[in-house]
Design an enzyme around this catalytic site. Sequence first.
Site, PDB file in Angstrom:
ATOM      1  N   SER A 195       0.837  -1.203   0.000  1.00  0.00           N
ATOM      2  CA  SER A 195       0.000   0.000   0.000  1.00  0.00           C
ATOM      3  C   SER A 195       0.866   1.245   0.000  1.00  0.00           C
ATOM      4  O   SER A 195       1.972   1.257   0.570  1.00  0.00           O
ATOM      5  CB  SER A 195      -0.871  -0.016   1.259  1.00  0.00           C
ATOM      6  OG  SER A 195      -1.437   1.248   1.474  1.00  0.00           O
TER       7      SER A 195
ATOM      8  N   TYR B  58      -1.733  -1.331  10.767  1.00  0.00           N
ATOM      9  CA  TYR B  58      -2.032  -1.880   9.439  1.00  0.00           C
ATOM     10  C   TYR B  58      -0.889  -1.559   8.475  1.00  0.00           C
ATOM     11  O   TYR B  58      -0.350  -2.433   7.800  1.00  0.00           O
ATOM     12  CB  TYR B  58      -3.358  -1.311   8.894  1.00  0.00           C
ATOM     13  CG  TYR B  58      -3.495  -1.491   7.405  1.00  0.00           C
ATOM     14  CD1 TYR B  58      -3.708  -2.759   6.859  1.00  0.00           C
ATOM     15  CD2 TYR B  58      -3.375  -0.414   6.526  1.00  0.00           C
ATOM     16  CE1 TYR B  58      -3.793  -2.938   5.486  1.00  0.00           C
ATOM     17  CE2 TYR B  58      -3.459  -0.577   5.157  1.00  0.00           C
ATOM     18  CZ  TYR B  58      -3.670  -1.841   4.633  1.00  0.00           C
ATOM     19  OH  TYR B  58      -3.738  -2.018   3.276  1.00  0.00           O
TER      20      TYR B  58
ATOM     21  N   LYS C  91       2.226  -3.979   6.372  1.00  0.00           N
ATOM     22  CA  LYS C  91       2.626  -3.949   4.949  1.00  0.00           C
ATOM     23  C   LYS C  91       4.131  -3.716   4.838  1.00  0.00           C
ATOM     24  O   LYS C  91       4.825  -4.381   4.056  1.00  0.00           O
ATOM     25  CB  LYS C  91       1.867  -2.847   4.203  1.00  0.00           C
ATOM     26  CG  LYS C  91       0.369  -3.079   4.109  1.00  0.00           C
ATOM     27  CD  LYS C  91       0.057  -4.311   3.285  1.00  0.00           C
ATOM     28  CE  LYS C  91      -1.417  -4.618   3.221  1.00  0.00           C
ATOM     29  NZ  LYS C  91      -1.698  -5.929   2.645  1.00  0.00           N
TER      30      LYS C  91
HETATM   31  P1  NAD Z   1     -10.896  -7.131   1.035  1.00  0.00           P
HETATM   32  O1  NAD Z   1     -11.096  -7.133   2.514  1.00  0.00           O
HETATM   33  O2  NAD Z   1     -12.061  -6.859   0.163  1.00  0.00           O
HETATM   34  O3  NAD Z   1     -10.227  -8.495   0.570  1.00  0.00           O
HETATM   35  C1  NAD Z   1      -9.347  -9.226   1.397  1.00  0.00           C
HETATM   36  C2  NAD Z   1      -9.889 -10.655   1.443  1.00  0.00           C
HETATM   37  O4  NAD Z   1      -9.017 -11.454   2.253  1.00  0.00           O
HETATM   38  C3  NAD Z   1     -11.290 -10.756   2.067  1.00  0.00           C
HETATM   39  O5  NAD Z   1     -12.129 -11.442   1.172  1.00  0.00           O
HETATM   40  C4  NAD Z   1     -11.075 -11.560   3.363  1.00  0.00           C
HETATM   41  O6  NAD Z   1     -12.174 -12.378   3.636  1.00  0.00           O
HETATM   42  C5  NAD Z   1      -9.825 -12.331   3.022  1.00  0.00           C
HETATM   43  N1  NAD Z   1      -8.980 -12.738   4.152  1.00  0.00           N
HETATM   44  C6  NAD Z   1      -8.526 -11.991   5.191  1.00  0.00           C
HETATM   45  N2  NAD Z   1      -7.722 -12.723   5.971  1.00  0.00           N
HETATM   46  C7  NAD Z   1      -7.664 -13.966   5.420  1.00  0.00           C
HETATM   47  C8  NAD Z   1      -6.999 -15.166   5.759  1.00  0.00           C
HETATM   48  N3  NAD Z   1      -6.222 -15.252   6.838  1.00  0.00           N
HETATM   49  N4  NAD Z   1      -7.184 -16.248   4.973  1.00  0.00           N
HETATM   50  C9  NAD Z   1      -7.979 -16.193   3.882  1.00  0.00           C
HETATM   51  N5  NAD Z   1      -8.625 -15.084   3.512  1.00  0.00           N
HETATM   52  C10 NAD Z   1      -8.473 -13.980   4.267  1.00  0.00           C
HETATM   53  O7  NAD Z   1      -9.712  -6.080   0.735  1.00  0.00           O
HETATM   54  P2  NAD Z   1      -9.212  -5.512  -0.651  1.00  0.00           P
HETATM   55  O8  NAD Z   1      -9.571  -4.078  -0.707  1.00  0.00           O
HETATM   56  O9  NAD Z   1      -9.576  -6.399  -1.761  1.00  0.00           O
HETATM   57  O10 NAD Z   1      -7.640  -5.581  -0.394  1.00  0.00           O
HETATM   58  C11 NAD Z   1      -6.857  -6.663  -0.837  1.00  0.00           C
HETATM   59  C12 NAD Z   1      -5.421  -6.448  -0.357  1.00  0.00           C
HETATM   60  O11 NAD Z   1      -4.944  -5.193  -0.836  1.00  0.00           O
HETATM   61  C13 NAD Z   1      -5.293  -6.388   1.169  1.00  0.00           C
HETATM   62  O12 NAD Z   1      -4.085  -7.020   1.533  1.00  0.00           O
HETATM   63  C14 NAD Z   1      -5.220  -4.907   1.452  1.00  0.00           C
HETATM   64  O13 NAD Z   1      -4.512  -4.627   2.637  1.00  0.00           O
HETATM   65  C15 NAD Z   1      -4.470  -4.403   0.226  1.00  0.00           C
HETATM   66  N6  NAD Z   1      -4.728  -2.992  -0.059  1.00  0.00           N
HETATM   67  C16 NAD Z   1      -6.022  -2.553  -0.187  1.00  0.00           C
HETATM   68  C17 NAD Z   1      -6.265  -1.202  -0.409  1.00  0.00           C
HETATM   69  C18 NAD Z   1      -7.685  -0.689  -0.511  1.00  0.00           C
HETATM   70  O14 NAD Z   1      -7.891   0.498  -0.342  1.00  0.00           O
HETATM   71  N7  NAD Z   1      -8.679  -1.505  -0.801  1.00  0.00           N
HETATM   72  C19 NAD Z   1      -5.206  -0.296  -0.534  1.00  0.00           C
HETATM   73  C20 NAD Z   1      -3.895  -0.780  -0.418  1.00  0.00           C
HETATM   74  C21 NAD Z   1      -3.664  -2.134  -0.191  1.00  0.00           C
HETATM   75  C1  UD1 Z   2      -7.073   5.216   3.775  1.00  0.00           C
HETATM   76  C2  UD1 Z   2      -6.207   4.546   4.820  1.00  0.00           C
HETATM   77  C3  UD1 Z   2      -4.949   4.019   4.173  1.00  0.00           C
HETATM   78  C4  UD1 Z   2      -5.303   3.103   2.983  1.00  0.00           C
HETATM   79  C5  UD1 Z   2      -6.129   3.921   2.000  1.00  0.00           C
HETATM   80  C6  UD1 Z   2      -6.496   3.161   0.753  1.00  0.00           C
HETATM   81  C7  UD1 Z   2      -6.756   5.840   6.858  1.00  0.00           C
HETATM   82  C8  UD1 Z   2      -6.248   6.800   7.899  1.00  0.00           C
HETATM   83  N1  UD1 Z   2      -5.880   5.522   5.845  1.00  0.00           N
HETATM   84  O1  UD1 Z   2      -6.372   6.323   3.337  1.00  0.00           O
HETATM   85  O2  UD1 Z   2      -4.164   3.306   5.093  1.00  0.00           O
HETATM   86  O3  UD1 Z   2      -4.113   2.636   2.363  1.00  0.00           O
HETATM   87  O4  UD1 Z   2      -7.326   4.336   2.685  1.00  0.00           O
HETATM   88  O5  UD1 Z   2      -7.617   2.401   0.931  1.00  0.00           O
HETATM   89  O6  UD1 Z   2      -7.867   5.346   6.948  1.00  0.00           O
HETATM   90  N2  UD1 Z   2     -12.496  11.726   3.477  1.00  0.00           N
HETATM   91  C9  UD1 Z   2     -13.497  12.606   3.809  1.00  0.00           C
HETATM   92  N3  UD1 Z   2     -14.655  12.102   4.312  1.00  0.00           N
HETATM   93  C10 UD1 Z   2     -14.868  10.766   4.503  1.00  0.00           C
HETATM   94  C11 UD1 Z   2     -13.828   9.870   4.145  1.00  0.00           C
HETATM   95  C12 UD1 Z   2     -12.654  10.387   3.645  1.00  0.00           C
HETATM   96  O7  UD1 Z   2     -13.338  13.814   3.671  1.00  0.00           O
HETATM   97  O8  UD1 Z   2     -15.934  10.387   4.991  1.00  0.00           O
HETATM   98  C13 UD1 Z   2     -11.245  12.257   2.901  1.00  0.00           C
HETATM   99  C14 UD1 Z   2      -9.992  11.935   3.685  1.00  0.00           C
HETATM  100  O9  UD1 Z   2      -9.736  12.920   4.651  1.00  0.00           O
HETATM  101  C15 UD1 Z   2      -8.932  11.895   2.577  1.00  0.00           C
HETATM  102  C16 UD1 Z   2      -9.707  11.385   1.354  1.00  0.00           C
HETATM  103  O10 UD1 Z   2     -11.085  11.642   1.632  1.00  0.00           O
HETATM  104  O11 UD1 Z   2      -8.457  13.185   2.301  1.00  0.00           O
HETATM  105  C17 UD1 Z   2      -9.528   9.901   1.089  1.00  0.00           C
HETATM  106  O12 UD1 Z   2      -9.817   9.166   2.273  1.00  0.00           O
HETATM  107  P1  UD1 Z   2      -9.849   7.559   2.295  1.00  0.00           P
HETATM  108  O13 UD1 Z   2     -10.707   7.077   1.193  1.00  0.00           O
HETATM  109  O14 UD1 Z   2     -10.196   7.143   3.682  1.00  0.00           O
HETATM  110  O15 UD1 Z   2      -8.366   7.122   1.937  1.00  0.00           O
HETATM  111  P2  UD1 Z   2      -6.964   7.549   2.602  1.00  0.00           P
HETATM  112  O16 UD1 Z   2      -7.108   8.608   3.614  1.00  0.00           O
HETATM  113  O17 UD1 Z   2      -6.024   7.820   1.497  1.00  0.00           O
END
Ligand code: NAD
Ligand code: UD1
Length: 327
Positions: free
Chosen positions: A124, A149, A153
């Site tokens: 991330s 969290y 990573k």
């Molecule tokens: P998500 O929660 O939708 O998907 C993660 C999946 O992993 C879920 O379906 C959950 O049931 C499964 N899971 C969790 N622990 C498990 C385990 N021990 N064994 C088997 N399954 C398990 O999340 P996502 O948004 O699809 O994210 C996927 C990956 O990307 C995650 O590692 C997350 O940290 C990373 N990531 C997500 C974002 C984001 O904003 N969505 C941003 C940066 C990184």
């Molecule tokens: C969040 C996570 C980050 C993760 C990223 C991607 C936190 C502190 N950080 O970051 O670890 O990698 O998501 O999924 O949660 N905002 C509003 N109103 C809302 C929600 C958000 O104004 O109700 C604003 C926030 O202040 C920010 C922007 O929208 O400026 C994006 O927020 P968000 O979607 O939560 O993502 P990140 O803050 O980038």
Amino acid sequence: MKVLLTGGTGYIGSHTAAELLSKGYEVVLLDNLSNSEEKTVMNIAKVCGKLPKFVKGDACDAEVLEKIFTDHKIDAVVHFAGYKAVGESVEKPLMYYRNNIDSMLSVLEAMKRHGCNTLIFSSSATVYGEDNPVPFVETQRAGGCTNPYGRTKYFIEEILKDAAKADGNLSIVILRYFNPIGSHRVGYLEEQPKGVPNNLFPYICQVAEGKLPKLNVFGNDYPTPDGTGVRDYIHVMDLASGHEAALRYAAEHKGAEVFNLGTGKGTSVLEMVAAFEKARGVKIPYEIAPRRPGDIAECYADCSKAKEILGWEAQYTVEDACKKPLH
Ligand code: NAD
Ligand code: UD1
């Protein structure tokens, strides 16, 4: 090529599964359904016409992994499984360290037992922390994370680099996602967060659907053009194709390599609201609220490395991501 997607029924995993299946890969999904539902397996088939194999189980469980690697000749793993809620990780750090790090180690050990050497890991942009200037570039110092969290990573990235140093057969690609939004055009795979969403995009979607009355804009006094926070929102379909590019790269390169997956373009909260209103023809009522603790002013990627080396760049705009899916 047969690819195991841990966390494969999650938001990014399901989109990547559909992308890989449509490009001819064989796909096995492993998920414990802690943050997703089994019906996603059928939904993946609805959007790409091919049904992935699905195993319900835990990626920390060596026996489950052993069975998968024995039953299938897995060529590569994409490790999505993990917990991802920042606030919850502050309250339950051990749960986050246990699940995120244990699952990664268990997967690496199973890969080693079965001679599988190719891994793509979901990292991330959060690993860039608070101290680096934007745009974030892969050569900057990582690790100044503000929450457990983020630290899971960062720690996993370090574990993977050590593993690749020790075993010259490994091909590891670490993908640092920026802010994933949107869903497959056809529908069925939208992100459905449980409870009130923390992230901006799903929150706006729920305001648009009338499930929430208004958006709270967390701060309008940041040093950004309109005072609201700026992020690099990347369409989840672009992320999905980024994984396919990473798999192709890993097939030909050993070692551990880090890539940003973003668009390189920053969008403010108010710009996102305007884009959403335009794309859906709805009004999103909002109110300026205090800053959210832990937020940074700006976060966007330098994407040149992925473009040069993976031959990948984002194709979709924020406006595309805001469009309502067909179903
Ligand atoms: P998500 O929660 O939708 O998907 C993660 C999946 O992993 C879920 O379906 C959950 O049931 C499964 N899971 C969790 N622990 C498990 C385990 N021990 N064994 C088997 N399954 C398990 O999340 P996502 O948004 O699809 O994210 C996927 C990956 O990307 C995650 O590692 C997350 O940290 C990373 N990531 C997500 C974002 C984001 O904003 N969505 C941003 C940066 C990184
Ligand atoms: C969040 C996570 C980050 C993760 C990223 C991607 C936190 C502190 N950080 O970051 O670890 O990698 O998501 O999924 O949660 N905002 C509003 N109103 C809302 C929600 C958000 O104004 O109700 C604003 C926030 O202040 C920010 C922007 O929208 O400026 C994006 O927020 P968000 O979607 O939560 O993502 P990140 O803050 O980038």
